[in-house]
Design an enzyme around this catalytic site. Structure first.
Site, PDB file in Angstrom:
ATOM      1  N   ARG A  47      16.372 -70.507 -54.909  1.00  0.00           N
ATOM      2  CA  ARG A  47      14.550 -70.744 -55.544  1.00  0.00           C
ATOM      3  C   ARG A  47      14.256 -71.453 -54.338  1.00  0.00           C
ATOM      4  NH1 ARG A  47      16.481 -76.731 -58.600  1.00  0.00           N
ATOM      5  NH2 ARG A  47      17.298 -77.055 -55.870  1.00  0.00           N
ATOM      6  N   LYS A 151      34.778 -72.536 -58.108  1.00  0.00           N
ATOM      7  CA  LYS A 151      35.312 -74.366 -58.440  1.00  0.00           C
ATOM      8  C   LYS A 151      33.806 -75.015 -58.520  1.00  0.00           C
ATOM      9  CE  LYS A 151      36.491 -77.755 -55.036  1.00  0.00           C
ATOM     10  NZ  LYS A 151      37.751 -78.338 -53.873  1.00  0.00           N
ATOM     11  N   HIS A 181      40.402 -71.065 -53.254  1.00  0.00           N
ATOM     12  CA  HIS A 181      40.578 -70.753 -52.245  1.00  0.00           C
ATOM     13  C   HIS A 181      42.115 -70.467 -51.750  1.00  0.00           C
ATOM     14  CE1 HIS A 181      39.582 -74.573 -50.617  1.00  0.00           C
ATOM     15  NE2 HIS A 181      40.208 -74.347 -50.329  1.00  0.00           N
ATOM     16  N   GLU A 219      43.787 -84.266 -46.373  1.00  0.00           N
ATOM     17  CA  GLU A 219      43.000 -83.937 -45.487  1.00  0.00           C
ATOM     18  C   GLU A 219      42.873 -85.047 -44.790  1.00  0.00           C
ATOM     19  OE1 GLU A 219      39.488 -82.044 -48.279  1.00  0.00           O
ATOM     20  OE2 GLU A 219      40.555 -83.535 -49.316  1.00  0.00           O
ATOM     21  N   HIS A 243      43.795 -76.630 -56.681  1.00  0.00           N
ATOM     22  CA  HIS A 243      44.692 -76.205 -55.913  1.00  0.00           C
ATOM     23  C   HIS A 243      46.376 -76.482 -55.977  1.00  0.00           C
ATOM     24  CE1 HIS A 243      40.666 -75.404 -54.499  1.00  0.00           C
ATOM     25  NE2 HIS A 243      40.494 -76.497 -53.554  1.00  0.00           N
ATOM     26  N   LYS A 343      42.787 -87.960 -49.198  1.00  0.00           N
ATOM     27  CA  LYS A 343      41.426 -87.922 -48.177  1.00  0.00           C
ATOM     28  C   LYS A 343      41.608 -89.093 -47.190  1.00  0.00           C
ATOM     29  CE  LYS A 343      37.738 -85.908 -50.019  1.00  0.00           C
ATOM     30  NZ  LYS A 343      37.751 -84.533 -49.520  1.00  0.00           N
TER      31      LYS A 343
HETATM   32  N1  LIG Z   1      30.471 -76.108 -49.882  1.00  0.00           N
HETATM   33  C1  LIG Z   1      32.089 -75.944 -50.270  1.00  0.00           C
HETATM   34  O1  LIG Z   1      32.965 -75.926 -49.120  1.00  0.00           O
HETATM   35  C2  LIG Z   1      32.173 -75.582 -51.440  1.00  0.00           C
HETATM   36  C3  LIG Z   1      33.517 -75.238 -51.808  1.00  0.00           C
HETATM   37  C4  LIG Z   1      33.980 -74.663 -52.654  1.00  0.00           C
HETATM   38  C5  LIG Z   1      33.634 -75.202 -54.203  1.00  0.00           C
HETATM   39  N2  LIG Z   1      31.786 -74.743 -53.760  1.00  0.00           N
HETATM   40  C6  LIG Z   1      31.398 -74.747 -55.190  1.00  0.00           C
HETATM   41  O2  LIG Z   1      30.100 -73.693 -54.607  1.00  0.00           O
HETATM   42  C7  LIG Z   1      29.292 -73.966 -56.027  1.00  0.00           C
HETATM   43  C8  LIG Z   1      27.588 -74.353 -54.263  1.00  0.00           C
HETATM   44  O3  LIG Z   1      28.188 -75.293 -53.457  1.00  0.00           O
HETATM   45  P1  LIG Z   1      27.423 -75.578 -52.581  1.00  0.00           P
HETATM   46  O4  LIG Z   1      28.140 -76.335 -51.292  1.00  0.00           O
HETATM   47  O5  LIG Z   1      26.638 -74.174 -51.864  1.00  0.00           O
HETATM   48  O6  LIG Z   1      26.199 -76.193 -52.930  1.00  0.00           O
HETATM   49  P2  LIG Z   1      24.743 -76.240 -52.184  1.00  0.00           P
HETATM   50  O7  LIG Z   1      25.154 -76.664 -50.532  1.00  0.00           O
HETATM   51  O8  LIG Z   1      23.896 -77.930 -53.384  1.00  0.00           O
HETATM   52  O9  LIG Z   1      23.588 -75.501 -52.954  1.00  0.00           O
HETATM   53  C9  LIG Z   1      23.875 -74.852 -53.866  1.00  0.00           C
HETATM   54  C10 LIG Z   1      22.720 -73.623 -53.723  1.00  0.00           C
HETATM   55  O10 LIG Z   1      22.202 -72.947 -55.201  1.00  0.00           O
HETATM   56  C11 LIG Z   1      21.098 -72.684 -55.303  1.00  0.00           C
HETATM   57  N3  LIG Z   1      20.171 -73.746 -57.013  1.00  0.00           N
HETATM   58  C12 LIG Z   1      20.139 -74.436 -57.283  1.00  0.00           C
HETATM   59  N4  LIG Z   1      19.811 -75.126 -58.278  1.00  0.00           N
HETATM   60  C13 LIG Z   1      18.995 -73.586 -58.156  1.00  0.00           C
HETATM   61  C14 LIG Z   1      18.595 -73.065 -59.492  1.00  0.00           C
HETATM   62  N5  LIG Z   1      17.950 -74.044 -60.365  1.00  0.00           N
HETATM   63  N6  LIG Z   1      17.755 -71.924 -59.365  1.00  0.00           N
HETATM   64  C15 LIG Z   1      17.936 -71.379 -58.502  1.00  0.00           C
HETATM   65  N7  LIG Z   1      18.580 -71.756 -57.271  1.00  0.00           N
HETATM   66  C16 LIG Z   1      19.322 -73.152 -57.243  1.00  0.00           C
HETATM   67  C17 LIG Z   1      20.295 -73.607 -54.297  1.00  0.00           C
HETATM   68  O11 LIG Z   1      19.368 -73.180 -53.716  1.00  0.00           O
HETATM   69  P3  LIG Z   1      18.503 -73.601 -53.487  1.00  0.00           P
HETATM   70  O12 LIG Z   1      17.875 -75.254 -53.289  1.00  0.00           O
HETATM   71  O13 LIG Z   1      17.274 -73.260 -52.880  1.00  0.00           O
HETATM   72  O14 LIG Z   1      16.909 -73.485 -54.846  1.00  0.00           O
HETATM   73  C18 LIG Z   1      21.872 -73.268 -53.414  1.00  0.00           C
HETATM   74  O15 LIG Z   1      21.357 -71.894 -52.908  1.00  0.00           O
HETATM   75  C19 LIG Z   1      29.105 -75.307 -56.021  1.00  0.00           C
HETATM   76  O16 LIG Z   1      29.575 -75.101 -57.627  1.00  0.00           O
HETATM   77  C20 LIG Z   1      29.896 -75.615 -55.801  1.00  0.00           C
HETATM   78  O17 LIG Z   1      31.551 -76.708 -56.415  1.00  0.00           O
HETATM   79  C21 LIG Z   1      31.423 -75.742 -52.518  1.00  0.00           C
END
Ligand SMILES: NC(=O)c1ccc[n+]([C@@H]2O[C@H](COP(=O)([O-])OP(=O)(O)OC[C@H]3O[C@@H](n4cnc5c(N)ncnc54)[C@H](OP(=O)(O)O)[C@@H]3O)[C@@H](O)[C@H]2O)c1
Length: 499
Positions: A47, A151, A181, A219, A243, A343
């Site tokens: 967004r 996930k 992963h 962890e 996992h 953790k």
């Molecule tokens: N981070 C990790 O290490 C990790 C590990 C395993 C799994 N995951 C999974 O990966 C996914 C993303 O995690 P994250 O940590 O990257 O989350 P995050 O930092 O909160 O990022 C979420 C992303 O989704 C976008 N978003 C949210 N609502 C939106 C909407 N209505 N329309 C368009 N874009 C939208 C946000 O962009 P805008 O704010 O610009 O819209 C942002 O780019 C999650 O499902 C999480 O469970 C993450």
């Protein structure tokens, strides 16, 4: 690895943490090592408003800082990155995605082979495929289309089934790549090679010779900034359901007829479907929940879980889980698997310990060796075998010795990170290391009674940060005359956890 055919990646959630910390560094490394196709582009979607240049600059800042890369290092890679601001929930807005993709396909002169990567909050996972379909973006007449899902795959069995149904409305199962992963980790894959490439271990790999199996996923960090997400998930959903059960499947599965997506995942799913449900009356005895409390670890004061950002002050969420489970099949009947994850443990370590039965006629009663095979998944990846030898000197006393193999001894070979491997596999259409729908459902089915148990607010035992979890988890094994392996050689320094 095979360089994939020309193909492209659309990342939904491109301004998020996962894209920055995992996906883009993985893509950069693949690019730099010439493992990406000649023609490829990445289109980030979110967004937030960015031009292509602003998006590239944000990523460049991160890559320069984290990986000490220069502008020159990045100059070939960055132009492949593009960005589109879009409200992912709004189906009409996808007309602009279709338009942008058409422009990019033409500009890069590439076939329309496209991976759609869902790196958004999970509430959007069922919505995005429908919106793609509304504009025909899932159609395969001019190139394959695949969907990578992060996930969490559901929150419980019901939501996992609902998510699956939503994905299957648009994509066939073979187009869906569910990321776990852990399966992308070299040493988890090595479990298959170790077991099935060698003739000497498999004959011992059953209830006939194995006494019990331990799986630890520890962890040393707390929840950090992820308190909001974690407080609703806990260790059961965050680590165990996905996992650790996938690791367990690799340890316990039958040899597959071939190493390919169908054959390997058939066998993994069979194991997960054979998990013996823990009966209501046994839950209290077989499941231990814990939560970390404040402590001083190596001179650093650490907060209690309940004092972490975005965590409810009266939270009962488990940051530690230990449980004892069984697999109902011919190979594993009555062999206990003890699985623990937590953790703020003393160190970060993931390992599997196979405990073999003692020799049937123990002539060396004194110090009879306890044969173990330790398969270290991270860190200091490797394998350690413990067995008995004659103690030098007079008499016939046995003493335990070990033989170890460390991955690092293989030399400079740079292992692919999990995300590098999984991105490559998805581009190459190889789903072997991705969780299949039936396996995910089997995991949730096993976890469901434990979720119900948690809902009844059972005891959650405190453990001081920097310790191996609550005393009750030790009791779980002690009752069976066993104890958890202490995974670090060096008791004084658990910072680095040697095999
Ligand atoms: N981070 C990790 O290490 C990790 C590990 C395993 C799994 N995951 C999974 O990966 C996914 C993303 O995690 P994250 O940590 O990257 O989350 P995050 O930092 O909160 O990022 C979420 C992303 O989704 C976008 N978003 C949210 N609502 C939106 C909407 N209505 N329309 C368009 N874009 C939208 C946000 O962009 P805008 O704010 O610009 O819209 C942002 O780019 C999650 O499902 C999480 O469970 C993450």
């Amino acid at each position: 690895m095979k360089v994939p055919d020309n193909s492209n990646l659309v990342i939904f959630g491109a301004s998020g943490d996962l894209t920055f910390r995992k996906l883009v560094p993985a893509l950069y490394h693949l690019f730099q090592t010439k493992q990406l196709p000649d023609c490829f582009f990445v289109l980030g979607v979110g967004r937030s408003e960015f031009s292509d240049e602003a998006f590239r600059e944000r990523l460049a800042v991160y890559l320069r800082d984290e990986y000490a890369l220069s502008d020159q290092d990045l100059s070939g890679f960055l132009p492949h990155l593009h960005y589109l601001a879009l409200d992912t929930q709004n189906a009409q807005a996808y007309a602009s995605l279709k338009h942008r993709l058409d422009v990019l396909y033409e500009h890069y002169n590439t076939p329309h082979n496209t991976l759609f990567y869902l790196a958004t909050p999970p509430s959007l996972f069922p919505i995005i495929p429908r919106c793609l379909a509304a504009h025909g973006l899932h159609e395969e007449h001019s190139g394959w289309k695949r969907l990578i899902v992060e996930k969490p795959i559901g929150y419980d069995l019901k939501s996992a089934i609902a998510l699956d149904d939503a994905l299957h409305e648009v994509f066939r199962e073979e187009q869906i790549y569910r990321i776990d992963h852990y399966l992308g980790k070299e040493t988890v894959q090595n479990l298959l090679v170790f077991r099935f490439a060698n003739g000497m271990f498999e004959p011992l790999w059953s209830r006939n010779y194995i006494d019990y199996v331990e799986i630890t996923g520890a962890e040393n960090i707390g929840v950090e900034e992820r308190g909001g997400y974690y407080d609703g998930a806990g260790a059961l959903r965050d680590m165990f359901q996905n996992h650790l059960l996938q690791v367990l499947a690799m340890v316990a599965m039958e040899p597959s007829a071939a190493i390919n997506a169908d054959a390997t995942r058939d066998e993994a799913a069979k194991v997960l479907q054979s998990l013996q449900p823990i009966q209501k009356d046994d839950l209290q005895e077989r499941v231990v929940l814990g939560q970390y409390t404040a402590s001083v670890v190596r001179g650093e004061s650490l907060d209690a879980y309940r004092d972490e950002l975005h965590v409810k002050p009266d939270s009962r969420t488990e940051t530690y889980l230990a449980l004892k489970l069984f697999i109902n099949n011919w190979r594993w009947q009555d062999v206990p698997f003890y699985v623990r994850t937590g953790k703020r443990m003393p160190t970060r370590v993931t390992e599997v310990v196979i405990h073999f039965k003692s020799s049937p006629h123990p002539v060396f009663r004194e110090n009879a060796p306890h044969n173990r095979l330790i398969i270290r998944i991270q860190p200091d990846e490797g394998i350690l075998m413990v067995f008995g030898l004659k103690k030098p000197g007079a008499g016939f006393e046995a003493e335990e010795v070990s033989m170890d193999f460390h991955y690092q001894d293989l030399g400079e070979t740079k292992l692919l990170t999990a995300y590098e491997r999984l991105l490559m596999d998805a581009m190459n259409g190889d789903a072997t290391l991705f969780a299949r729908s039936d396996a995910v459902k089997a995991c949730w089915k096993f976890v469901e009674p434990i979720l119900d148990y948690k809902a009844q607010q059972p005891a959650v035992y405190g453990y001081a940060s920097g310790t191996w979890g609550p005393r009750e988890a030790d009791e779980l094994l002690k009752r069976d005359g066993r104890e958890w392996r202490f995974p670090c050689k060096n008791l004084a320094n658990t910072d680095y956890c040697e095999l």
